[in-house]
Design an enzyme around this catalytic site. Structure first.
Site, PDB file in Angstrom:
ATOM      1  N   LYS A  77       0.837  -1.199   0.000  1.00  0.00           N
ATOM      2  CA  LYS A  77       0.000   0.000   0.000  1.00  0.00           C
ATOM      3  C   LYS A  77       0.874   1.253   0.000  1.00  0.00           C
ATOM      4  CE  LYS A  77      -2.975   0.049   3.342  1.00  0.00           C
ATOM      5  NZ  LYS A  77      -3.931   0.328   4.462  1.00  0.00           N
ATOM      6  N   LYS A 120       3.237  -2.282  11.156  1.00  0.00           N
ATOM      7  CA  LYS A 120       1.950  -2.185  11.855  1.00  0.00           C
ATOM      8  C   LYS A 120       2.185  -2.557  13.305  1.00  0.00           C
ATOM      9  CE  LYS A 120      -2.236  -1.119  10.584  1.00  0.00           C
ATOM     10  NZ  LYS A 120      -2.712  -0.366   9.396  1.00  0.00           N
ATOM     11  N   ASP A 161      -5.374   3.301  13.736  1.00  0.00           N
ATOM     12  CA  ASP A 161      -6.098   2.259  13.004  1.00  0.00           C
ATOM     13  C   ASP A 161      -7.328   2.005  13.876  1.00  0.00           C
ATOM     14  OD1 ASP A 161      -5.485   0.231  10.574  1.00  0.00           O
ATOM     15  OD2 ASP A 161      -6.485  -0.918  12.127  1.00  0.00           O
ATOM     16  N   THR A 209      -8.723   8.668   4.504  1.00  0.00           N
ATOM     17  CA  THR A 209      -8.919   7.278   4.077  1.00  0.00           C
ATOM     18  C   THR A 209     -10.275   7.144   3.384  1.00  0.00           C
ATOM     19  OG1 THR A 209      -7.663   6.617   6.026  1.00  0.00           O
ATOM     20  CG2 THR A 209      -8.757   4.869   4.797  1.00  0.00           C
ATOM     21  N   ASN A 250     -13.991   5.976  11.577  1.00  0.00           N
ATOM     22  CA  ASN A 250     -13.409   7.088  10.831  1.00  0.00           C
ATOM     23  C   ASN A 250     -13.506   6.902   9.313  1.00  0.00           C
ATOM     24  OD1 ASN A 250     -10.501   8.037   9.606  1.00  0.00           O
ATOM     25  ND2 ASN A 250     -11.448   9.533  10.944  1.00  0.00           N
TER      26      ASN A 250
HETATM   27  N1  GLU Z   1      -4.033   2.495   9.574  1.00  0.00           N
HETATM   28  C1  GLU Z   1      -4.060   3.178   8.320  1.00  0.00           C
HETATM   29  C2  GLU Z   1      -3.866   2.176   7.206  1.00  0.00           C
HETATM   30  O1  GLU Z   1      -4.328   1.072   7.308  1.00  0.00           O
HETATM   31  C3  GLU Z   1      -3.137   4.377   8.275  1.00  0.00           C
HETATM   32  C4  GLU Z   1      -1.696   4.116   8.508  1.00  0.00           C
HETATM   33  C5  GLU Z   1      -0.833   5.381   8.638  1.00  0.00           C
HETATM   34  O2  GLU Z   1      -1.330   6.479   8.413  1.00  0.00           O
HETATM   35  O3  GLU Z   1       0.336   5.212   8.940  1.00  0.00           O
HETATM   36  O4  GLU Z   1      -3.317   2.446   6.171  1.00  0.00           O
END
Ligand code: GLU
Length: 448
Positions: free
Chosen positions: A117, A129, A169, A213, A244
Site C-alpha cells: 500500500k 503495523k 487504526d 482514508t 473514521n
Molecule cells: N491504519 C491506516 C492504514 O491502514 C493508516 C496508517 C498510517 O497512516 O500510517 O493504512
C-alpha cells in the site's frame, strides 16, 4: 483458491509452516503471491535474490508487556506489538490497532499489506503495523491515557521520524495519538512531530488526515467508474462500519451526489432510505462514542437490524469499511444480484478471497484495499512533509494532493494490470505494481 505458480508455491508453504496459526497473515500473503507468477517468470533475478522470501519475513518483530491500572486500581496486563516489516522505501510506517481480537497474526497481515500500500502511494515510506489486544470500549479517558503511556514506555525506543512512524487504526484515533505522542515527547525530551501521524491540528497534525482514508476510497471509486463511463451522481451506496473511514467515505459520497442508505457496527446495521444523516452519525460515533443502534432512537423513519448483514441492502456501490473478512462470497453474490457495479475496500482486507473472485467474475469493478484505502497513509506522509518543513498547508491544497495521489494509484494499478494481460484487474495491478517498487529497491540496496 486460484493456483500458485510452481516457483511460488513452496515459498507460500514455507510461510504457512514458519508462521503457524496466523490465518489472516497467510491469506494476505497468498493474495499477493497469486499475482506474482507472471512477474517471476519474466524476472529471474527476483528468484535468484530470494526477494519474495525476504519480503515475507519481517525485518523486526517486537512483542512486549503492557501493564496498566484501571480507575479502581486493579492491574491489567496486555500484549503490545510492533512488526517492522520492510524499510526498503523509507522509514517503517503504519498504524496501531487496539482491539481485543489483536494477536501477532493480525499485525503481520496488516504490516504485510502496508508494505505494498505504502509503495503504491509513491511516497518514501516503508511498511509496519502495531497494536495491542487492549479493548478501549467502555474505558475512561484516564484509563486510555494510562494504557497509552505504558504502551509508549516500551515502544518509544523503537520509533523515530527516520526509523518508524506509527499512526492510528481501529481503536486508535486522535485521543490515543495525543496520549502516545505526549508520552514519547516526555521520554525523549524532544518535540519530534514527525514521529507519529494523525495528530491534532494545533500540535503538528495535518488538515484532511482525518478525512483522507474515506475520501480517498471514494476518489478511487470515482476513477473506477470513469473507466466504465459512469459516475457517482445519484448512485445508491452502502458503506459498512461507522468509524473514521466509514464516516468520511459517506461524507465524500454525499458531496459527490450519491446516496448512502446504510451503515453498521459490530452489532448490527442501520437502513435509512432517505440517506444516512451524517451529522447524527458523527454525533453518535465521534462525540458520544456510542453504538450505531442509537441512530434509530433519534430518526424513527430509519430501521435497525440487530445482528443483520448489511450486504442484504441493495446498492450500486459498496465500500466495506469495517474490518477484515466482513464480506464473504455469499454477500458478494447477493450484492451482484442486487445490481452492484463497483466495490472499494475502505478497510484492510474486508472481502474474503471467495468474494473477490465472485466480484471479478461478475465484472464488478473491485478496488482492493491496498490501493483503494491508501489515501490515509498517503496523507500521513503529507503530514510528515509538513512536520519536516515546519509548515501547515490549507485544506484545499492538501485535499488536491490527495486527489492526485488517488488518481495516480488508480492509473498505476489499471495500467499495470493491462500491461500484464489482466485488464480491469485491480487486485493484480496493485499487487504487481506495489511489489515491483519494493523489489526494485531491495535489489538496489543489496542483501540487507
Ligand atoms: N491504519 C491506516 C492504514 O491502514 C493508516 C496508517 C498510517 O497512516 O500510517 O493504512
Amino acid at each position: 483458491m486460484a493456483g500458485l505458480d510452481e516457483r511460488i508455491e513452496p515459498i507460500y508453504r514455507d510461510v504457512v509452516k514458519r508462521n503457524p496459526g496466523e490465518d489472516e497473515f497467510h491469506q494476505a500473503v497468498r493474495e499477493v503471491m497469486e499475482s506474482l507468477g507472471i512477474v517471476v517468470a519474466k524476472r529471474p533475478e527476483l528468484a535468484e535474490h530470494k526477494i519474495i522470501e525476504r519480503i515475507c519475513e519481517p525485518e523486526r518483530q517486537i512483542i512486549f508487556r503492557v501493564p496498566w491500572q484501571d480507575d479502581n486500581g486493579d492491574v491489567h496486563v496486555n500484549r503490545g506489538f510492533r512488526v517492522q516489516f520492510n524499510s526498503a522505501l523509507g522509514p517503517y510506517k503504519g498504524g496501531l490497532r487496539f482491539h481485543p481480537s489483536v494477536y501477532l497474526g493480525t499485525i503481520k497481515f496488516l504490516g504485510f499489506e502496508q508494505i505494498f500500500k505504502n509503495a503504491l502511494t509513491g511516497m518514501p515510506i516503508g511498511g509496519a503495523k502495531g497494536g495491542s489486544d487492549f479493548n478501549p470500549r467502555g474505558r475512561s479517558d484516564d484509563e486510555v491515557m494510562r494504557f497509552c503511556q505504558s504502551f509508549m514506555t516500551e515502544l518509544a525506543r523503537h520509533l523515530g521520524e527516520y526509523r518508524d512512524v506509527p499512526a492510528g487504526d481501529i481503536g486508535v484515533g486522535q485521543r490515543e495519538i495525543g496520549y502516545l505522542f505526549g508520552a514519547y515527547k516526555r521520554i525523549t525530551n524532544q518535540y519530534e512531530s514527525g514521529v507519529i501521524t494523525g495528530k491534532g491540528l494545533s500540535w503538528g497534525g495535518s488538515l484532511v488526515r482525518k478525512e483522507s482514508t474515506g475520501f480517498g476510497a471514494v476518489y478511487f471509486v470515482r476513477e473506477m467508474l470513469k473507466i466504465r463511463n459512469e459516475d457517482l451522481e445519484g448512485r445508491t451506496c452502502v458503506v459498512s462500519g461507522s468509524g473514521n473511514v466509514a464516516i468520511y467515505a459517506t461524507e465524500k459520497l454525499q458531496q459527490l451526489g450519491a446516496k448512502v442508505v446504510a451503515c453498521s457496527d459490530s452489532e448490527g446495521y442501520v437502513y435509512d432510505e432517505h440517506g444516512i444523516d451524517l451529522n447524527l452519525m458523527k454525533q453518535i460515533k465521534e462525540v458520544e462514542r456510542g453504538r450505531i443502534s442509537e441512530y434509530v432512537e433519534r430518526r424513527t423513519n430509519a430501521r435497525y437490524v440487530d445482528e443483520g448483514v448489511i450486504w442484504d441492502v441493495p446498492c450500486e456501490v459498496a465500500i466495506p469499511s469495517a474490518t477484515q473478512n466482513e464480506l464473504n462470497g455469499n454477500d458478494a453474490r447477493k450484492l451482484i444480484k442486487n445490481g452492484c457495479i463497483a466495490v472499494a475496500e475502505g478497510a484492510n482486507m474486508p472481502a474474503t478471497p471467495d468474494a473477490v473472485r465472485a466480484f471479478q467474475e461478475a465484472g464488478v469493478s473491485f478496488g482492493v484495499g491496498k490501493a483503494a484505502n491508501a489515501g490515509g497513509v498517503a496523507t500521513s506522509a503529507l503530514e510528515m512533509q509538513q512536520n519536516a518543513s515546519r509548515d501547515s498547508w490549507s485544506f484545499e491544497y492538501t485535499e488536491e494532493r490527495l486527489e492526485h495521489i488517488m488518481a495516480d494509484i488508480h492509473r498505476l494499478c489499471y495500467e499495470t494490470a493491462a500491461e500484464y494481460g489482466f485488464p480491469g484487474d485491480y487486485v493484480r495491478g496493485a499487487n504487481i505494481a506495489g511489489f515491483e517498487r519494493v523489489a526494485d529497491a531491495m535489489l538496489a540496496l543489496g542483501l540487507v
